[in-house]
Scaffold this active site. Sequence first.
Site, short mmCIF file in Angstrom:
data_model
loop_
_atom_site.label_atom_id
_atom_site.label_comp_id
_atom_site.label_asym_id
_atom_site.label_seq_id
_atom_site.Cartn_x
_atom_site.Cartn_y
_atom_site.Cartn_z
N LYS A 57 0.84 -1.20 0.00
CA LYS A 57 0.00 0.00 0.00
C LYS A 57 0.87 1.25 0.00
O LYS A 57 2.07 1.18 0.31
CB LYS A 57 -0.90 -0.02 1.24
CG LYS A 57 -0.11 -0.02 2.54
CD LYS A 57 -0.99 -0.38 3.73
CE LYS A 57 -0.19 -0.36 5.01
NZ LYS A 57 -0.93 -0.96 6.13
N ARG A 153 -10.70 0.23 14.47
CA ARG A 153 -10.59 1.06 13.27
C ARG A 153 -11.68 0.60 12.31
O ARG A 153 -12.69 1.24 12.20
CB ARG A 153 -9.18 0.91 12.67
CG ARG A 153 -8.92 1.79 11.49
CD ARG A 153 -7.44 1.82 11.11
NE ARG A 153 -6.90 0.53 10.69
CZ ARG A 153 -5.63 0.35 10.29
NH1 ARG A 153 -4.79 1.37 10.28
NH2 ARG A 153 -5.21 -0.84 9.92
N TYR A 281 15.82 31.47 5.16
CA TYR A 281 14.60 32.17 5.56
C TYR A 281 14.56 32.49 7.05
O TYR A 281 15.04 31.70 7.88
CB TYR A 281 13.37 31.32 5.21
CG TYR A 281 13.05 31.34 3.74
CD1 TYR A 281 12.79 32.52 3.06
CD2 TYR A 281 13.00 30.14 3.02
CE1 TYR A 281 12.49 32.53 1.70
CE2 TYR A 281 12.69 30.14 1.66
CZ TYR A 281 12.44 31.33 1.01
OH TYR A 281 12.14 31.33 -0.31
N MET A 330 11.56 25.15 0.59
CA MET A 330 10.69 24.26 -0.18
C MET A 330 11.50 23.29 -1.04
O MET A 330 11.19 22.10 -1.13
CB MET A 330 9.74 25.08 -1.06
CG MET A 330 8.69 24.23 -1.74
SD MET A 330 7.65 25.14 -2.91
CE MET A 330 6.71 26.19 -1.81
C1 PLP Z 1 -0.21 -1.83 6.85
C2 PLP Z 1 -0.84 -3.04 7.41
C3 PLP Z 1 -0.05 -4.16 7.75
C4 PLP Z 1 1.46 -4.16 7.72
O1 PLP Z 1 1.94 -3.61 8.91
P1 PLP Z 1 3.53 -3.48 9.19
O2 PLP Z 1 3.59 -2.98 10.57
O3 PLP Z 1 4.03 -2.48 8.21
O4 PLP Z 1 4.11 -4.81 8.99
C5 PLP Z 1 -0.70 -5.30 8.16
N1 PLP Z 1 -2.05 -5.34 8.25
C6 PLP Z 1 -2.84 -4.29 7.95
C7 PLP Z 1 -4.30 -4.41 8.09
C8 PLP Z 1 -2.27 -3.09 7.51
O5 PLP Z 1 -3.04 -2.06 7.24
#
Ligand code: PLP
Length: 385
Positions: A57, A153, A281, A330
């Site tokens: 992701k 969540r 800056y 920046m």
């Molecule tokens: C991102 C995520 C993971 C991976 O977690 P890490 O700590 O990066 O290994 C596993 N399960 C879910 C549901 C996630 O969103």
Amino acid sequence: MNMNHSVDHVLTLLLPQMGKPLVFDTTLEINLKNLVSNLNYFKSLLKPDTKIMAMVKAFSYGLGTYDVAKLLEENNVDYLGVANTYEGIELRKAGIELPIMIMKPEVDSFDLVFEYQLTPTIFSFHALQKLIEACDKNTTTAISIKVDTGMHRIGFDVDEVPALISELKKHPHLKIESVFSHLAASDEKQHETFTIQQIDQFKSIAASICNSFDYAIDKHILNSNGIINFNDAQMEMVRLGIGLYGVSSDHESQKQLKSASTLKSKIAQIKHIKQGDTIGYSRAGVAQQDISIATIPVGYADGLSRKLGNGNWSMIINGTKAPIIGNVCMDMVMIDVTHINCKEGDSAFIFSDENSITEMAKCIGTIPYEILTSYSPRVRRVFKS
Ligand SMILES: *Cc1c(COP(=O)(O)O)cnc(C)c1O
């Protein structure tokens, strides 16, 4: 590697027209060998038949969607995990054939989930209803079920599970591929009791789901630090994220992991500043004596946090630490190189093995995950195999 698929959306548009390779000063170098070495380290912690879902992701934690996914596919991970439907579609369009699980699909575009053969996570009755409306009853649709064991969540609550099971039984064309939950604090010793409770609760919920259907369903709850700290709970699959990219909160494991990325730039200019003059800056940098500074073309628009300015972070120049002087701009930042033998064009390591993202995260009160995913599309990703 196919450059058209790398993460820098803006610049790839230019590339085909340029006729010659572009040379970027600031690059995020991704070491694919190290990534594979990290994958193998985690494999060594798992039973041979435990499946691995590699989490890709957020552009593979900022490193690059396609190239990392392709590498993982070649190295026989079992699944890829992404956050939303569109991340999954990008991978399919790039030719990735592995099963892809969507953690939180957009419930109004399940049609796309099916079209691109992605596996949706169903986390609520609302999502389930939308899925049932969208899918074809005459074909089998693989789904994954998320249960909430304390992260709070997304996911079905424990007391919703009996109703979920009876609803799913009414729709036998939905095939549960896996049931999973997520740990809230797998890397924190002080929450160990809580984590064990989460795992125990998951086992019992998962058993009630699995026992209600006459086919095999994979169960998974461990993320990277879960694999290290709660190894017994690996079940049929684990979800490996940050560890792949070279980060662990466990000291021993960190020693075994290799950093998968290095952020590099080049000295654009060196200036000799008189005592009392100011730099950048708000005139925030002050030369306490005659000094030499180097300007590095990386700034907060690239993802270098402004909080790292004014001595809070040092780059590595020719093996020596050079602190940031004044505010991060920046597009550029100045560092003090008075004590370093260097010249224009020399490499500057913004983070590397010597000044790691874990330290950078600590320095500005965040976690390595946020550092990695904050480097902007402007930073050219370069893949080294
Ligand atoms: C991102 C995520 C993971 C991976 O977690 P890490 O700590 O990066 O290994 C596993 N399960 C879910 C549901 C996630 O969103």
